[in-house]
Design a protein around this motif. Structure first.
Motif, PDB file in Angstrom:
ATOM      1  N   ILE A  64       0.852  -1.193   0.000  1.00 25.47           N
ATOM      2  CA  ILE A  64       0.000   0.000   0.000  1.00 25.47           C
ATOM      3  C   ILE A  64       0.885   1.240   0.000  1.00 25.47           C
ATOM      4  N   SER A  65       0.301   2.357  -0.375  1.00 26.51           N
ATOM      5  CA  SER A  65       0.981   3.649  -0.253  1.00 26.51           C
ATOM      6  C   SER A  65      -0.036   4.667   0.234  1.00 26.51           C
ATOM      7  N   VAL A  66       0.478   5.722   0.814  1.00 26.45           N
ATOM      8  CA  VAL A  66      -0.384   6.791   1.297  1.00 26.45           C
ATOM      9  C   VAL A  66      -0.408   7.887   0.240  1.00 26.45           C
ATOM     10  N   GLN A  67      -1.593   8.287  -0.144  1.00 28.77           N
ATOM     11  CA  GLN A  67      -1.778   9.312  -1.162  1.00 28.77           C
ATOM     12  C   GLN A  67      -1.769  10.710  -0.527  1.00 28.77           C
ATOM     13  N   PRO A  68      -1.599  11.757  -1.331  1.00 25.76           N
ATOM     14  CA  PRO A  68      -1.549  13.116  -0.780  1.00 25.76           C
ATOM     15  C   PRO A  68      -2.765  13.499   0.064  1.00 25.76           C
ATOM     16  N   ASP A  69      -3.922  12.917  -0.244  1.00 25.65           N
ATOM     17  CA  ASP A  69      -5.120  13.248   0.542  1.00 25.65           C
ATOM     18  C   ASP A  69      -5.239  12.409   1.819  1.00 25.65           C
ATOM     19  N   GLY A  70      -4.234  11.551   2.084  1.00 19.53           N
ATOM     20  CA  GLY A  70      -4.241  10.714   3.275  1.00 19.53           C
ATOM     21  C   GLY A  70      -4.842   9.337   3.069  1.00 19.53           C
ATOM     22  N   SER A  71      -5.490   9.121   1.947  1.00 18.42           N
ATOM     23  CA  SER A  71      -6.075   7.802   1.679  1.00 18.42           C
ATOM     24  C   SER A  71      -4.969   6.811   1.326  1.00 18.42           C
ATOM     25  N   GLN A  72      -5.298   5.525   1.457  1.00 21.38           N
ATOM     26  CA  GLN A  72      -4.347   4.492   1.105  1.00 21.38           C
ATOM     27  C   GLN A  72      -4.683   3.929  -0.266  1.00 21.38           C
ATOM     28  N   ALA A  73      -3.644   3.668  -1.038  1.00 21.64           N
ATOM     29  CA  ALA A  73      -3.798   3.062  -2.355  1.00 21.64           C
ATOM     30  C   ALA A  73      -3.114   1.697  -2.340  1.00 21.64           C
ATOM     31  N   HIS A  74      -3.652   0.767  -3.063  1.00 17.58           N
ATOM     32  CA  HIS A  74      -3.122  -0.589  -3.125  1.00 17.58           C
ATOM     33  C   HIS A  74      -2.126  -0.689  -4.269  1.00 17.58           C
ATOM     34  N   MET A  75      -1.031  -1.376  -4.022  1.00 18.84           N
ATOM     35  CA  MET A  75       0.104  -1.358  -4.922  1.00 18.84           C
ATOM     36  C   MET A  75       0.421  -2.739  -5.505  1.00 18.84           C
ATOM     37  N   PRO A  76       1.378  -2.801  -6.455  1.00 17.56           N
ATOM     38  CA  PRO A  76       1.689  -4.056  -7.141  1.00 17.56           C
ATOM     39  C   PRO A  76       2.088  -5.210  -6.232  1.00 17.56           C
ATOM     40  N   GLY A  77       2.726  -4.934  -5.107  1.00 21.60           N
ATOM     41  CA  GLY A  77       3.106  -6.023  -4.203  1.00 21.60           C
ATOM     42  C   GLY A  77       1.916  -6.823  -3.713  1.00 21.60           C
ATOM     43  N   ALA A  78       0.782  -6.160  -3.556  1.00 13.46           N
ATOM     44  CA  ALA A  78      -0.430  -6.869  -3.136  1.00 13.46           C
ATOM     45  C   ALA A  78      -0.921  -7.806  -4.243  1.00 13.46           C
ATOM     46  N   ILE A  79      -0.766  -7.382  -5.484  1.00 11.62           N
ATOM     47  CA  ILE A  79      -1.144  -8.241  -6.611  1.00 11.62           C
ATOM     48  C   ILE A  79      -0.214  -9.452  -6.661  1.00 11.62           C
ATOM     49  N   ALA A  80       1.078  -9.215  -6.476  1.00 13.41           N
ATOM     50  CA  ALA A  80       2.053 -10.312  -6.484  1.00 13.41           C
ATOM     51  C   ALA A  80       1.748 -11.315  -5.364  1.00 13.41           C
ATOM     52  N   ARG A  81       1.448 -10.797  -4.181  1.00 11.74           N
ATOM     53  CA  ARG A  81       1.109 -11.680  -3.054  1.00 11.74           C
ATOM     54  C   ARG A  81      -0.144 -12.493  -3.379  1.00 11.74           C
ATOM     55  N   ARG A  82      -1.146 -11.866  -3.984  1.00 13.78           N
ATOM     56  CA  ARG A  82      -2.373 -12.575  -4.378  1.00 13.78           C
ATOM     57  C   ARG A  82      -2.041 -13.698  -5.367  1.00 13.78           C
ATOM     58  N   TYR A  83      -1.170 -13.411  -6.322  1.00 12.39           N
ATOM     59  CA  TYR A  83      -0.794 -14.408  -7.328  1.00 12.39           C
ATOM     60  C   TYR A  83      -0.119 -15.609  -6.659  1.00 12.39           C
ATOM     61  N   GLU A  84       0.745 -15.356  -5.705  1.00 13.78           N
ATOM     62  CA  GLU A  84       1.431 -16.450  -5.010  1.00 13.78           C
ATOM     63  C   GLU A  84       0.481 -17.245  -4.122  1.00 13.78           C
ATOM     64  N   GLU A  85      -0.309 -16.539  -3.318  1.00 10.77           N
ATOM     65  CA  GLU A  85      -1.120 -17.202  -2.295  1.00 10.77           C
ATOM     66  C   GLU A  85      -2.428 -17.781  -2.824  1.00 10.77           C
ATOM     67  N   HIS A  86      -3.094 -17.081  -3.714  1.00  8.31           N
ATOM     68  CA  HIS A  86      -4.414 -17.511  -4.184  1.00  8.31           C
ATOM     69  C   HIS A  86      -4.323 -18.349  -5.467  1.00  8.31           C
ATOM     70  N   HIS A  87      -3.349 -18.033  -6.308  1.00 10.07           N
ATOM     71  CA  HIS A  87      -3.230 -18.717  -7.604  1.00 10.07           C
ATOM     72  C   HIS A  87      -2.019 -19.649  -7.675  1.00 10.07           C
ATOM     73  N   GLN A  88      -1.252 -19.734  -6.561  1.00  7.63           N
ATOM     74  CA  GLN A  88      -0.052 -20.571  -6.489  1.00  7.63           C
ATOM     75  C   GLN A  88       0.930 -20.277  -7.620  1.00  7.63           C
ATOM     76  N   GLY A  89       1.015 -19.017  -8.013  1.00 11.89           N
ATOM     77  CA  GLY A  89       1.930 -18.598  -9.070  1.00 11.89           C
ATOM     78  C   GLY A  89       3.302 -18.240  -8.526  1.00 11.89           C
ATOM     79  N   THR A  90       4.236 -18.083  -9.435  1.00 14.45           N
ATOM     80  CA  THR A  90       5.611 -17.742  -9.086  1.00 14.45           C
ATOM     81  C   THR A  90       5.850 -16.253  -9.344  1.00 14.45           C
ATOM     82  N   VAL A  91       6.449 -15.584  -8.359  1.00 13.64           N
ATOM     83  CA  VAL A  91       6.730 -14.151  -8.461  1.00 13.64           C
ATOM     84  C   VAL A  91       8.213 -13.910  -8.229  1.00 13.64           C
TER      85      VAL A  91
END
Length: 163
Positions: A64-91
């Motif tokens: 995640i990252s923090v945006q200028p307005d203080g909100s959090q945005a989801h980043m590529p590492g979360a997608i990579a983790r999903r690929y490994e954990e949910h789809h058993q893919g290699t990252v």
């Protein structure tokens, strides 16, 4: 370069808004950036990639990252983790927190690690990566972990959070 998983040799993660092909064709990834939702086009791309045993190369493993307005945005590492954990893919990841990323920066600076300080707001990526590479770190408490630290920009967190 292709945006078609059926034609790809691997998947490169460096952003989170769209899958973009060489001719400007785009596949919108829905609400992932703002809401972290994998359902829909994003999970479909990951499922196809996993079916083909494609590796994902993740150039920004932040979750995640923090945006200028203080909100959090989801980043590529979360997608990579999903690929490994949910789809058993290699990252394959490069960037924080991997020591090779920090070492490349240290080499580029031409300084010994003892003369370098890494400033960052993520315990998982910034502080852990700096520690793994023998670099001191300065933890920004008003960033990614601001809720946990009960901290806001320009203010110190409560003493008990720093212990």
């Amino acid at each position: 370069t292709t945006s078609n998983v059926d034609e790809a040799d691997f998947v490169l993660l460096h952003g989170v808004d769209v899958v973009r092909g060489p001719d400007g064709d785009e596949l919108d990834l829905g609400d992932f950036f703002k809401l972290g939702q994998f359902e829909g086009p994003l999970d479909e791309v990951l499922a196809k990639a996993a079916q083909r045993n494609l590796q994902i190369v993740c150039c920004n493993p932040d979750y995640i990252s923090v945006q200028p307005d203080g909100s959090q945005a989801h980043m590529p590492g979360a997608i990579a983790r999903r690929y490994e954990e949910h789809h058993q893919g290699t990252v394959i990841s490069f960037g924080k927190p991997h020591a090779a990323h920090f070492q490349a920066c240290i080499d580029r600076l031409g300084l010994p690690p003892a003369k370098v300080v890494h400033v960052g707001d993520s315990l998982h990526h910034d502080v852990a990566g700096a520690n793994a590479s023998g670099v001191d770190s300065l933890f920004v408490t008003s960033g990614v972990h601001c809720d946990e630290m009960e901290s806001q920009f320009g203010q110190m967190p409560p003493d008990e959070k720093l212990e």
